[in-house]
Design an enzyme around this catalytic site. Sequence first.
Site, short mmCIF file in Angstrom:
data_model
loop_
_atom_site.label_atom_id
_atom_site.label_comp_id
_atom_site.label_asym_id
_atom_site.label_seq_id
_atom_site.Cartn_x
_atom_site.Cartn_y
_atom_site.Cartn_z
N ASP A 1 1.03 -1.17 -0.02
CA ASP A 1 0.16 0.03 0.04
C ASP A 1 0.80 1.14 -0.02
OD1 ASP A 1 -2.21 1.45 0.21
OD2 ASP A 1 -2.07 1.73 2.31
N GLU B 1 -2.42 -1.84 -5.41
CA GLU B 1 -3.62 -1.52 -5.78
C GLU B 1 -3.16 -0.35 -7.01
OE1 GLU B 1 -6.87 -1.40 -2.12
OE2 GLU B 1 -5.61 0.54 -2.67
N ASP C 1 -2.10 1.22 7.39
CA ASP C 1 -1.47 1.06 5.92
C ASP C 1 -1.04 -0.32 5.93
OD1 ASP C 1 -1.49 3.78 5.10
OD2 ASP C 1 -0.42 4.25 6.74
#
Length: 157
Positions: free
Chosen positions: A7, A67, A139
Site C-alpha cells: 500500500d 493497488e 497502512d
Amino acid sequence: MLILGLDPSLTCTGWGVVRSEGPRLSHVANGQIKTDGKAPLPDRLHHLHDAIFAVIQAYQPDRAAVEEVFVNKNPQSTLKLAHARGAVLAACGRASVPVAEHATRLVKKAVVGTGAAEKQQVQAMLKVLLPMAKVDGADAADALAVAIADAHLGFLR
C-alpha cells in the site's frame, strides 16, 4: 506461495506478507515504512525503495501485489502517490519479483464481498481471515488486504 501486498504512500507505506496454499491463507509478517516529511523528495523515495527491497530480501515473496493508482481531488497528492508507487515498483523490479495490480474496488470485493466496503469492514475481515495477525497500523492492514485479494484472485485463475 508467498505474496507481498503493498500500500504505497510517501508518508507511510504499508506492507504485508501472506502465505497462500490453495484456498488457505496464513499471516507471515506486516509493517509500515515511514519517511521523514522534512527530507527532500529524492531522499524519501530512496529510503522507501531500500526499505521495500529489504522486506523483499527478508521474506523472498514469489510475487507482489499493489493497488492501481486512483486520482485524488488534489493533483499534488496524486503525484506524491505516483512517486511512492514508482519507488515500490522499482524495488520489486530490482528483486525480479513479478507485480500484479488490482483496482481498489476489486480488493475490497475479494476481501469483504463488496467493492463499496468501508475501511472498518476490511479490517474486520482481516481479523477473520488472519486471526493470529497483529497488524501494524492501517497502512499495513491495507497491504494485507491487497495480498489476500491477490491470493483469492490467483486461486480463481
